[in-house]
Design a protein around this motif. Structure first.
Motif, PDB file in Angstrom:
ATOM      1  N   GLY A   1      48.110  23.873  -1.975  1.00 32.40           N
ATOM      2  CA  GLY A   1      47.982  25.212  -2.235  1.00 32.40           C
ATOM      3  C   GLY A   1      47.177  25.402  -3.660  1.00 32.40           C
ATOM      4  N   ALA A   2      47.853  24.580  -4.728  1.00 33.96           N
ATOM      5  CA  ALA A   2      47.431  24.811  -5.957  1.00 33.96           C
ATOM      6  C   ALA A   2      46.066  24.293  -6.360  1.00 33.96           C
ATOM      7  CB  ALA A   2      48.250  24.128  -6.988  1.00 33.96           C
ATOM      8  N   VAL A   3      45.647  23.277  -5.561  1.00 37.82           N
ATOM      9  CA  VAL A   3      44.196  22.641  -5.619  1.00 37.82           C
ATOM     10  C   VAL A   3      43.313  23.571  -5.025  1.00 37.82           C
ATOM     11  CG1 VAL A   3      42.762  20.832  -4.978  1.00 37.82           C
ATOM     12  CG2 VAL A   3      45.188  20.208  -5.826  1.00 37.82           C
ATOM     13  N   SER A   4      43.744  24.121  -3.929  1.00 39.66           N
ATOM     14  CA  SER A   4      42.679  25.178  -3.256  1.00 39.66           C
ATOM     15  C   SER A   4      42.620  26.293  -4.158  1.00 39.66           C
ATOM     16  CB  SER A   4      43.375  25.690  -1.848  1.00 39.66           C
ATOM     17  OG  SER A   4      44.581  26.451  -2.059  1.00 39.66           O
ATOM     18  N   MET A   5      43.527  26.619  -4.964  1.00 40.95           N
ATOM     19  CA  MET A   5      43.077  27.941  -5.843  1.00 40.95           C
ATOM     20  C   MET A   5      42.264  27.306  -6.964  1.00 40.95           C
ATOM     21  SD  MET A   5      47.096  29.311  -6.241  1.00 40.95           S
ATOM     22  CE  MET A   5      46.333  30.856  -7.229  1.00 40.95           C
ATOM     23  N   ILE A   6      42.285  26.188  -7.351  1.00 35.38           N
ATOM     24  CA  ILE A   6      41.086  25.664  -8.148  1.00 35.38           C
ATOM     25  C   ILE A   6      39.910  25.670  -7.746  1.00 35.38           C
ATOM     26  CG2 ILE A   6      40.380  23.560  -9.454  1.00 35.38           C
ATOM     27  CD1 ILE A   6      43.329  22.892  -9.869  1.00 35.38           C
ATOM     28  N   LEU A   7      39.746  25.343  -6.371  1.00 37.37           N
ATOM     29  CA  LEU A   7      38.394  25.322  -5.617  1.00 37.37           C
ATOM     30  C   LEU A   7      37.816  26.802  -5.667  1.00 37.37           C
ATOM     31  CD1 LEU A   7      39.140  22.668  -2.919  1.00 37.37           C
ATOM     32  CD2 LEU A   7      37.926  22.152  -5.100  1.00 37.37           C
TER      33      LEU A   7
ATOM     34  N   ALA B   1      25.958  26.235   5.771  1.00 37.95           N
ATOM     35  CA  ALA B   1      26.789  25.834   7.289  1.00 37.95           C
ATOM     36  C   ALA B   1      27.618  24.600   6.828  1.00 37.95           C
ATOM     37  CB  ALA B   1      25.392  25.352   8.277  1.00 37.95           C
ATOM     38  N   LEU B   2      27.295  23.739   5.890  1.00 36.09           N
ATOM     39  CA  LEU B   2      28.016  22.618   5.656  1.00 36.09           C
ATOM     40  C   LEU B   2      29.396  23.020   5.201  1.00 36.09           C
ATOM     41  CD1 LEU B   2      25.420  20.440   3.923  1.00 36.09           C
ATOM     42  CD2 LEU B   2      26.588  19.851   6.220  1.00 36.09           C
ATOM     43  N   VAL B   3      29.272  24.148   4.528  1.00 37.86           N
ATOM     44  CA  VAL B   3      30.782  24.781   3.991  1.00 37.86           C
ATOM     45  C   VAL B   3      31.527  25.232   5.022  1.00 37.86           C
ATOM     46  CG1 VAL B   3      31.684  26.620   2.496  1.00 37.86           C
ATOM     47  CG2 VAL B   3      29.969  25.133   1.575  1.00 37.86           C
TER      48      VAL B   3
ATOM     49  N   ARG C   1      26.931  28.245  -5.204  1.00 39.09           N
ATOM     50  CA  ARG C   1      26.065  26.873  -5.315  1.00 39.09           C
ATOM     51  C   ARG C   1      27.218  26.011  -5.750  1.00 39.09           C
ATOM     52  NH1 ARG C   1      22.975  24.499  -1.896  1.00 39.09           N
ATOM     53  NH2 ARG C   1      21.409  22.893  -2.558  1.00 39.09           N
ATOM     54  N   PRO C   2      27.834  25.852  -6.812  1.00 36.89           N
ATOM     55  CA  PRO C   2      28.761  24.785  -7.222  1.00 36.89           C
ATOM     56  C   PRO C   2      30.083  24.694  -6.263  1.00 36.89           C
ATOM     57  CG  PRO C   2      28.426  26.276  -9.177  1.00 36.89           C
ATOM     58  CD  PRO C   2      27.646  26.713  -7.742  1.00 36.89           C
ATOM     59  N   PHE C   3      30.383  25.709  -5.622  1.00 36.08           N
ATOM     60  CA  PHE C   3      31.638  25.861  -4.589  1.00 36.08           C
ATOM     61  C   PHE C   3      30.987  24.997  -3.407  1.00 36.08           C
ATOM     62  CE2 PHE C   3      33.868  27.606  -0.854  1.00 36.08           C
ATOM     63  CZ  PHE C   3      35.090  27.285  -1.073  1.00 36.08           C
ATOM     64  N   GLU C   4      29.707  25.168  -2.894  1.00 39.37           N
ATOM     65  CA  GLU C   4      29.059  24.231  -2.009  1.00 39.37           C
ATOM     66  C   GLU C   4      29.187  22.890  -2.264  1.00 39.37           C
ATOM     67  OE1 GLU C   4      25.316  25.877  -1.002  1.00 39.37           O
ATOM     68  OE2 GLU C   4      25.742  27.595  -0.146  1.00 39.37           O
ATOM     69  N   PHE C   5      28.750  22.293  -3.372  1.00 37.28           N
ATOM     70  CA  PHE C   5      28.694  21.068  -3.968  1.00 37.28           C
ATOM     71  C   PHE C   5      29.868  20.540  -3.613  1.00 37.28           C
ATOM     72  CE2 PHE C   5      24.730  21.910  -6.246  1.00 37.28           C
ATOM     73  CZ  PHE C   5      23.881  21.227  -5.538  1.00 37.28           C
ATOM     74  N   VAL C   6      31.023  21.185  -4.079  1.00 43.66           N
ATOM     75  CA  VAL C   6      32.582  20.708  -4.077  1.00 43.66           C
ATOM     76  C   VAL C   6      32.876  20.476  -2.729  1.00 43.66           C
ATOM     77  CG1 VAL C   6      34.942  21.071  -4.633  1.00 43.66           C
ATOM     78  CG2 VAL C   6      33.208  21.628  -6.257  1.00 43.66           C
TER      79      VAL C   6
ATOM     80  N   GLY D   1      42.738  18.894   4.382  1.00 43.07           N
ATOM     81  CA  GLY D   1      43.323  20.208   3.865  1.00 43.07           C
ATOM     82  C   GLY D   1      42.749  20.881   2.893  1.00 43.07           C
ATOM     83  N   LEU D   2      42.552  20.242   1.824  1.00 46.78           N
ATOM     84  CA  LEU D   2      42.030  20.771   0.406  1.00 46.78           C
ATOM     85  C   LEU D   2      40.790  21.553   0.850  1.00 46.78           C
ATOM     86  CD1 LEU D   2      42.564  17.911  -2.160  1.00 46.78           C
ATOM     87  CD2 LEU D   2      43.940  19.788  -1.644  1.00 46.78           C
TER      88      LEU D   2
END
Length: 419
Positions: A130-136, A18-20, A146-151, A306-307
């Motif tokens: 857009g480039a930073v979002s691709m890294i995420l 839910a936080l994501v 889980r790592p995606f949630e932490f970021v 935005g990111l």
């Protein structure tokens, strides 16, 4: 030796989806809509932010519940129920347009923030965002949920500090806030902004994404077979739903508080100040009135917004396509394609704030297509069994759907007739 007893995970370790999904409620479109509403109408639309947040709690919980109990996302459910190919394609098209409007808002917001912070040209700022979002997204694809949630949660904390700091420096008028709780409009412009706020608060792609995030995190939870297996499965679902209620509550308190803070900041400090109908103008007015530190916090919050939100939006778009068309395109490839409309808007010089506000109106028209099926599916006992909605839950969801559809219809009539 008997196997060691493994204690069930604490509820805090079950939080996250839910936080994501809640980041979608803190995207640059929210900033533009709430900032514009506060600057133009003062405290008038406080009630819209509050009502939208209450409805959002119910909607996001239902979405997560669908994913937890069935192990399938809302787009997957719709993809199996819309049997005619043309129906699936038409439904996908409207959902895809909504996802593109979301992406437009998020890329533009990141570009504006980079321009405010580092004087980066808007087009280059869009490319960087857009480039930073691709890294995420690469983190989500390669490392899991889980790592995606932490970021994303880390970025949410930055967003919260960035947008709320100004309210403590220059508090709003308590009487004005209380007066803004009374539902009312003042002309077509206030209805347009109300629809824009709701489009930014109750976002269709967040509804689609939350069920997918819950599915990815917890998988299918229904147990079939012997009595003990069924009892274990039921206990697990009960525990996950309890954690989900906490998860959604925390996410919506954060999102609602930040959205309200943005509107109150503008109402208290930007009302009547010329040029505050744009993000750039609002940033300049904050710098002049409250100092460069508050303005910098605002710009940093906008960048984090935005990111984070564009990454979640790309994830949602991929899930929509997979569920409805049964076509899976790699997240990074999809990210490249969906960057194009935002970059075109930035390249031809369309006013960024106008594009942000209008994108939120597009989102508001996509709400019924996500909300009505969600309420209908979660009310089905043959699908969710004992976890199906109670009567009052279905009634509340139906009332929210009707209110949103009526508001959008009124908006369309007012805009077309010029009333």
């Amino acid at each position: 030796m008997p196997p060691a007893h493994t204690a069930p995970p604490r509820i805090v370790w079950l939080l996250g989806p839910a936080l994501v999904a809640g980041v979608a409620y803190l995207d640059p479109g929210n900033v533009a809509s709430n900032m514009t509403a506060g600057a133009q109408y003062g405290y008038l639309l406080v009630w819209v932010v509050l009502a939208g947040n209450v409805m959002a709690w119910l909607i996001q919980y239902l979405s997560a519940k669908l994913g937890v109990v069935t192990g399938r996302s809302l787009p997957e459910m719709l993809g199996t129920r819309l049997r005619r190919p043309w129906a699936r394609r038409a439904y996908w098209l409207q959902a895809e347009l909504v996802a593109m409007a979301t992406d437009l808002a998020e890329i533009i917001g990141g570009a504006v923030a980079l321009n405010l912070l580092f004087d980066v040209p808007l087009l280059l700022g869009g490319l960087i965002t857009g480039a930073v979002s691709m890294i995420l997204l690469a983190v989500q694809s390669r490392r899991g949920a889980r790592p995606f949630e932490f970021v994303i949660i880390g970025l949410m904390l930055i967003i919260t500090v960035g947008f709320v700091a100004g309210v403590f420096v220059a508090p709003p008028d308590p009487a004005g806030v209380v007066g803004g709780i009374v539902p009312r409009f003042e002309g077509t412009g206030s209805v347009l902004l109300a629809a824009s706020i709701l489009g930014a608060t109750i976002m269709p792609h967040a509804i689609y994404a939350h069920s997918s995030l819950a599915r990815d995190r917890f998988g299918a939870t229904s147990a079939r077979g012997d009595v003990e297996a069924e009892r274990t499965g039921a206990a697990r679902i009960r525990r996950l739903l309890a954690a989900t209620r906490w998860d959604v509550s925390i996410a919506m308190v954060i999102a609602g508080s930040v959205n309200l803070a943005i509107l109150l900041l503008a109402a208290a400090n930007l009302a009547g100040v010329e040029g505050t109908d744009t993000l750039e103008g609002a940033h300049a007015a904050l710098a002049d009135g409250l100092g460069p530190v508050v303005a910098t916090f605002f710009a940093v919050g906008l960048l984090a917004s935005g990111l984070a939100s564009t990454s979640v939006g790309a994830y949602a778009g991929a899930e929509i396509m997979q569920g409805l068309l049964h076509v899976r395109i790699p997240l990074l490839a999809r990210r490249l394609v969906t960057l194009i409309p935002a970059l075109v808007i930035l390249g031809i010089g369309v006013d960024p704030t106008l594009a942000l506000v209008l994108s939120q109106v597009v989102l508001s028209f996509g709400i019924p297509f996500a909300l009505i099926p969600l309420v209908a599916l979660t009310a089905q006992k043959r699908l969710l069994g004992p976890w199906a909605n109670r009567v009052w839950t279905t009634t509340a969801g139906a009332v929210a759907s009707v209110l949103l559809i009526v508001l959008n219809g009124a908006l369309l009539w007012l805009v077309l007739t010029g009333a």
